[in-house]
Scaffold this motif. Structure first.
Motif, mmCIF file in Angstrom:
data_model
loop_
_atom_site.group_PDB
_atom_site.id
_atom_site.type_symbol
_atom_site.label_atom_id
_atom_site.label_comp_id
_atom_site.label_asym_id
_atom_site.label_seq_id
_atom_site.Cartn_x
_atom_site.Cartn_y
_atom_site.Cartn_z
ATOM 1 N N UNK A 61 16.658 -0.419 -3.692
ATOM 2 C CA UNK A 61 16.205 0.688 -4.229
ATOM 3 C C UNK A 61 15.633 1.477 -5.249
ATOM 4 N N UNK A 62 15.670 1.454 -6.516
ATOM 5 C CA UNK A 62 15.170 1.626 -7.480
ATOM 6 C C UNK A 62 13.685 1.386 -7.547
ATOM 7 N N UNK A 63 13.663 0.214 -7.410
ATOM 8 C CA UNK A 63 11.912 -0.495 -7.882
ATOM 9 C C UNK A 63 11.516 0.183 -6.555
ATOM 10 N N UNK A 64 12.036 0.440 -4.644
ATOM 11 C CA UNK A 64 11.289 1.740 -3.635
ATOM 12 C C UNK A 64 10.890 2.652 -4.047
ATOM 13 N N UNK A 65 11.693 3.354 -4.623
ATOM 14 C CA UNK A 65 11.302 4.377 -5.315
ATOM 15 C C UNK A 65 10.948 4.485 -6.570
ATOM 16 N N UNK A 66 10.703 4.038 -7.303
ATOM 17 C CA UNK A 66 9.324 3.853 -8.193
ATOM 18 C C UNK A 66 8.206 3.584 -7.668
ATOM 19 N N UNK A 67 7.912 2.376 -7.084
ATOM 20 C CA UNK A 67 6.906 2.226 -5.792
ATOM 21 C C UNK A 67 5.421 3.446 -5.887
ATOM 22 N N UNK A 68 7.083 4.294 -4.580
ATOM 23 C CA UNK A 68 6.821 5.100 -4.132
ATOM 24 C C UNK A 68 5.822 6.325 -4.640
ATOM 25 N N UNK A 69 6.461 6.343 -5.885
ATOM 26 C CA UNK A 69 6.386 7.426 -7.111
ATOM 27 C C UNK A 69 5.010 7.458 -7.804
ATOM 28 N N UNK A 129 -6.469 10.863 -3.410
ATOM 29 C CA UNK A 129 -6.868 11.039 -2.025
ATOM 30 C C UNK A 129 -4.892 10.697 -1.040
ATOM 31 N N UNK A 130 -5.541 10.252 0.605
ATOM 32 C CA UNK A 130 -3.685 10.865 0.442
ATOM 33 C C UNK A 130 -2.823 8.845 0.336
ATOM 34 N N UNK A 131 -1.592 9.658 0.308
ATOM 35 C CA UNK A 131 -0.921 8.350 -0.119
ATOM 36 C C UNK A 131 -0.723 7.024 1.077
ATOM 37 N N UNK A 132 -1.025 8.123 1.860
ATOM 38 C CA UNK A 132 -0.578 6.767 3.305
ATOM 39 C C UNK A 132 -1.493 6.030 3.306
ATOM 40 N N UNK A 133 -2.826 6.079 2.629
ATOM 41 C CA UNK A 133 -3.901 4.766 2.575
ATOM 42 C C UNK A 133 -3.141 4.253 1.004
ATOM 43 N N UNK A 134 -2.989 4.438 0.645
ATOM 44 C CA UNK A 134 -2.731 3.187 -0.337
ATOM 45 C C UNK A 134 -1.269 2.560 -0.425
ATOM 46 N N UNK A 135 -0.733 3.333 0.319
ATOM 47 C CA UNK A 135 0.122 2.600 1.183
ATOM 48 C C UNK A 135 -0.233 1.535 2.527
ATOM 49 N N UNK A 136 -0.591 1.625 2.977
ATOM 50 C CA UNK A 136 -1.424 1.196 4.114
ATOM 51 C C UNK A 136 -1.944 0.071 3.329
ATOM 52 N N UNK A 137 -3.059 0.388 2.552
ATOM 53 C CA UNK A 137 -3.618 -1.133 1.954
ATOM 54 C C UNK A 137 -2.571 -1.784 1.299
ATOM 55 N N UNK A 190 -2.727 -4.832 -8.484
ATOM 56 C CA UNK A 190 -1.652 -4.650 -9.477
ATOM 57 C C UNK A 190 -0.022 -3.961 -9.442
ATOM 58 N N UNK A 191 -0.406 -3.213 -8.128
ATOM 59 C CA UNK A 191 1.335 -2.646 -7.761
ATOM 60 C C UNK A 191 1.805 -3.941 -7.188
ATOM 61 N N UNK A 192 1.382 -4.223 -5.944
ATOM 62 C CA UNK A 192 2.152 -6.006 -5.762
ATOM 63 C C UNK A 192 2.669 -7.161 -6.972
ATOM 64 N N UNK A 193 1.945 -7.023 -7.509
ATOM 65 C CA UNK A 193 2.129 -7.934 -8.443
ATOM 66 C C UNK A 193 3.216 -6.931 -9.507
ATOM 67 N N UNK A 194 3.626 -5.754 -9.607
ATOM 68 C CA UNK A 194 4.437 -5.361 -10.515
ATOM 69 C C UNK A 194 5.915 -4.815 -10.159
#
Length: 972
Positions: A895-903, A914-922, A964-968
């Motif tokens: 849960x903590x990681x999901x929140x941090x990734x969202x931030x 940029x729209x956040x949805x674009x980054x999340x989709x990528x 980097x985000x996926x790896x992190x």
């Protein structure tokens, strides 16, 4: 083949003046002279269309002159590639028990089915050989491949030509990047990679997952002479007939690991020599002398397989000695010969002779694997099975015998020969019996097997890096390593060569202390394990008790294994008592073992205990150190036929000679990665003369390359390497300053430190090595650790900036060899498991566990873990102190990681408008498909009205952030 003198002259000219383009042109011209048709293919679409034309032409009859429609061809591509792994594609090319080689079946548009043939694995002339170059493939990056060899339009061999003097490992890693980035569609059919700079050439098999640069092979002639020059290599390896045989015949599938193994030249020549002998001289036997560790089992398996297909033999029987057949060996053989049409294993591991007889009588089992013990039981005079095998008495039966020097000299072999009167025997051995080391029966290997068919000696294998050389240390004194003096040991051990002194309790304690103090240095802090061989079961138990006494916390996991009859050396009148004593002692050992590993063995289930010990020795695992065996004490077991890449050290406290010595030493020299530079032998007996005799005998009179460099030689190399390093960066702070000077400055540090790492990796195994000895040169243990950390930082920095053109060029020049760093058991899985196991019962326990984990995060060299360290530390600081006692720490972390990734995604999106949805989709696309969606990004940036340069910059920035985000945030 070209004249060797002319070849050398061409090579010398090539070194001095030939450009890569000229080398490519010369290479293409030679292939044309060897019968390859040169064709022009510029891009991937051209390659696919070319294959489609050839497929239509080859299958005109089946297609009834109606070429494949677009829809039908899409079905072809799906059948050929689709979602198949490289392993599955390689099998499809060669066929299996239920799938014919090089054929697929598709449904036509009218609903009918049609077979299409795309490769003939039997007749080389029924295939079309072509060559093209500079094919461009646009994927994540745009890649242009040097030379591609096509068979029937399929790219089966990829050749990459490098600049003169280039590092072959760097070329290897470049090819792997190409493979991972843009080898798609038909390029997934590449079976073999070749890399050459004109004067040095290597080949290796393609496959799924991580490939190992240590398994780039040399090609040779039948006498094991290198054919490194591209002219000689091409004339031999890339002749159409040889290349066809390497693809269709001399590839082995390891079904247990889904890996593809292409055979080495000496293995190929040995198989061909055996088949030739069987076809043309069925009245003569033969043996293959291939040094221990060179892959004899694969060679023997392939020879057995081909003999069933290409000779008139009624049966081919692979004969193994049960006393040396462990479960893993049987498992490996089954993996090579996995049956697609039956659940029956290739090796019958039961004790049933009746099962063997049924297999012999069956007409559909041309290849049988058995033990010499069961075969002897079936044919001996008083056997009830003998009359059932009467039909084989005069038929041509071929026996393949692994480790021919062990089990083929006694009555069992005589009984088998007498019954199978028209049999032919082929033996494999790494240590033949010669006149110098002949046993009591006076038989040599040659007298038993008639003639040598092929040899590949230990000096050849070390030269080719197929096995490692040896670092041998003879310990006559312990030089004050513990609370005893050198004079004490000299007086009590070195000067008195009697069993009484060698087996004295005091000496056993001293040797045990020496091992405990030096084991970490020899094994990269437990990354590797060791065998300790002693003269008897009594001494094995003494040493076992000494380890328990001197290492009460079991920091090293030590056990012993032996059979309590064969290894007893007591007088006959004491034998019953000795056997009883040894068995009781082993029962206590196994009880300790059960407590350590949670097993339930006893001497009554000795075979299961043996199998478990074997598995733990082979599967030595950094992620679960408590499940490992660090040191296995043996008498004779495990000294022959046991192969493990993680076994690196042999401690010796018994007399060895000739084949026994070479076999025992050779347990340690299997190639793993560059972090294992040699096999380590630590001898507490003076075996120098015996070692020299054995090496001379089994290296055909030469000891060249058997030993790795001495401590003094390596120290002489290390000092100037240190001088170069500290001149560039005298301390860790100086490395930080390089990051402000650009990638070229970082490169100078990386190359200098890498050279220190390489030498350190070799010298560290010597007990004389201490960093204090090199303090005057400017390097000590603390600074070495600081430099290691900066080396990892440099790697990550250049990786992050890899998409920048200047950074990419630097990376092409650097092979970081991260595996040379001190092996650390602390990786992502290890830390996450510790986090999940945090004791929530009290704040003190939480703080203690969190502090320990954060210290590990600070100290680790694991690259993946470093990218996540701040996230885990933040969770430990901000969440763990406030959790309820009954919380699931793993769920809370997620849960903590999901929140941090969202931030972090929202911050990045806001910063770049940029729209956040674009980054999340990528991110979702990359998680699922392994790649981003650049078209979607371009469309969004177009909508936002960005100019061309801004779009290019932002596209790269988005992609870098996504990776980097996926790896992190991936915690596995």
């Amino acid at each position: 083949m070209t004249d060797m003198k002319d070849s050398k002259e061409v090579s010398q000219v090539a070194k001095e003046v030939e450009s890569e383009a000229q080398l490519e042109d010369r290479f293409m011209q030679q292939l044309a002279k060897q019968g390859y048709q040169t064709i022009q293919i510029d891009k991937e679409a051209d390659l696919i269309n070319h294959f489609r034309r050839i497929l239509n032409q080859r299958n005109q009859v089946n297609l009834k002159d109606e070429e494949l429609t677009d829809t039908e061809f899409s079905r072809v591509m799906n059948e050929l590639v689709g979602s198949k792994t490289l392993f599955e594609i390689a099998q499809l090319l060669r066929g299996s028990d239920i799938q014919p080689a090089g054929k697929i079946s598709i449904q036509r548009d009218d609903g009918s089915n049609v077979y299409l043939e795309f490769f003939d694995g039997r007749v080389v002339e029924n295939n079309i050989f072509e060559v093209t170059h500079q094919v461009t493939v646009n994927a994540r990056y745009t890649n242009r491949y040097d030379v591609t060899i096509l068979v029937n339009g399929l790219p089966l061999v990829q050749v990459e030509l490098k600049r003169r003097g280039g590092d072959f490992e760097e070329a290897f890693h470049q090819i792997i990047r190409y493979r991972n980035d843009s080898f798609r569609n038909l390029y997934r059919f590449v079976q073999i990679f070749v890399v050459s700079d004109g004067v040095d050439t290597r080949y290796f098999a393609n496959g799924d997952g991580n490939l190992n640069a240590n398994f780039m092979f040399y090609w040779t002639d039948e006498e094991n002479n290198w054919l490194n020059d591209i002219t000689d290599f091409t004339a031999s390896f890339l002749s159409k007939s040889r290349l066809h045989s390497m693809i269709s015949k001399y590839t082995v599938f390891d079904h247990s690991n889904d890996s593809i193994m292409i055979m080495r030249p000496y293995q190929v020549y040995a198989v061909e020599a055996i088949v030739n002998q069987a076809q043309n001289h069925p009245d003569k036997n033969g043996y293959v002398w291939h040094t221990t560790g060179s892959g004899k089992t694969i060679t023997a398996f392939k020879a057995s397989q081909i003999l069933t297909r290409e000779t008139d033999a009624e049966k081919v029987i692979f004969l193994i000695d049960r006393s040396d057949l462990d479960i893993q060996t049987a498992k490996n053989f089954n993996a090579y010969s996995a049956q697609s049409t039956t659940n029956e294993p290739a090796i019958d591991q039961t004790n049933s002779t009746a099962s063997l007889v049924r297999q012999l009588q069956a007409s559909d089992t041309p290849l049988i694997i058995s033990t010499i013990q069961k075969m002897n039981t079936a044919v001996k005079e008083d056997s009830s099975y003998r009359k059932l095998l009467t039909e084989f008495h005069d038929k041509h039966v071929i026996f393949i015998e692994d480790e021919a020097h062990r089990s083929q000299f006694g009555d069992m072999r005589k009984n088998i020969n007498q019954w199978f009167a028209n049999s032919q025997h082929f033996g494999f051995t790494g240590t033949p019996i010669f006149a110098e080391n002949v046993g009591q029966d006076g038989r040599t290997t040659e007298s038993l097997y008639d003639e040598e068919l092929h040899h590949y000696l230990i000096k050849d294998a070390i030269r080719d890096h197929n096995v490692l050389g040896f670092s041998v240390q003879y310990i006559n004194t312990l030089k004050g390593k513990a609370d005893f003096s050198a004079e004490e040991i000299n007086e009590k051990v070195a000067k008195i060569n009697t069993a009484e002194v060698f087996e004295a309790d005091e000496r056993i304690q001293l040797v045990t202390k020496h091992i405990l103090m030096n084991h970490g240095q020899l094994t990269k802090n437990g990354h590797y394990n060791a065998i300790f061989t002693v003269p008897s079961t009594e001494i094995a138990l003494k040493y076992y008790q000494a380890f328990k006494q001197l290492d009460p916390n079991h920091e090293l996991k030590v056990t012993t294994i032996f059979t309590w009859v064969a290894n007893e050396e007591n007088a006959v009148e004491k034998q019953d008592q000795a056997i009883k004593s040894s068995r009781l002692g082993l029962d206590q050992v196994i009880a300790d073992y059960n407590e350590q590993y949670g097993t339930e063995f006893s001497t009554d289930t000795f075979s299961e205990y043996f199998a478990d010990v074997s598995k733990r020795m082979k599967e030595h695992n950094d992620q679960s150190p408590d499940s490992n065996i660090d040191i296995l004490i043996v008498v004779n077991m495990f000294l022959t036929g046991f192969d493990s890449k993680r076994l690196a050290t042999l401690y010796v406290d018994k007399n060895l000679q000739y084949q026994g010595l070479i076999q025992a030493f050779s347990r340690t020299n299997r190639v793993e990665t560059d972090s294992k530079p040699s096999g380590n032998i630590v001898s507490y007996r003076n075996l120098k003369a015996a070692t020299d005799q054995a090496v001379t005998l089994y290296s055909a009179g030469s000891k060249e390359d058997f030993y790795v460099k001495s401590y003094d030689e390596l120290a002489a190399e290390l000092r100037p390497a240190i001088a170069t390093l500290v001149t560039i960066t005298p301390d860790a702070k100086a490395v930080d300053e390089l990051f402000n000077q650009g990638d070229s400055a970082i490169k100078t540090f990386v190359l200098a430190f890498r050279e220190v790492l390489r030498i350190h990796n070799k010298i560290r195994v010597y007990e004389d090595f201490k960093w204090d000895n090199f303090a005057a040169d400017g390097l000590n243990a603390q600074l070495m650790a600081d430099f290691q950390s900066k080396y990892v930082d440099a790697y990550r920095y250049l990786q992050r900036n890899r998409e920048q053109p200047e950074a990419a060029s630097i990376l092409e020049d650097i092979n970081f060899e991260i595996e040379l760093l001190e092996t650390d058991r602390i990786d992502v899985d290890y830390i996450i498991n510790l986090v999940k196991a945090i004791d929530l019962d009290s704040q003190a326990n939480r703080q203690s566990d969190s502090k320990r984990i954060k210290q590990m995060l600070n100290d680790t060299n694991d690259l993946k873990l470093r990218s996540k360290a701040d996230l885990i530390a933040a969770f430990l600081d901000s969440v763990v102190p406030n959790l309820p006692d009954n919380a699931n720490v793993g769920d809370e972390l997620n849960q903590f990681l999901a929140q941090r990734r969202k931030l972090e995604v929202n911050d990045f999106a806001e910063e770049n408008k940029l729209p956040a949805q674009l980054i999340n989709s990528e991110i979702d696309d990359y998680d699922f498909y392994g790649h981003t969606n650049p078209r979607r990004v371009t469309e969004e940036l177009n909508k936002a009205g960005y100019g061309f340069k801004e779009k290019v910059s932002l596209s790269k920035k988005i992609k870098s952030f996504v990776l980097q985000t996926v790896e992190r945030f991936t915690m596995s």
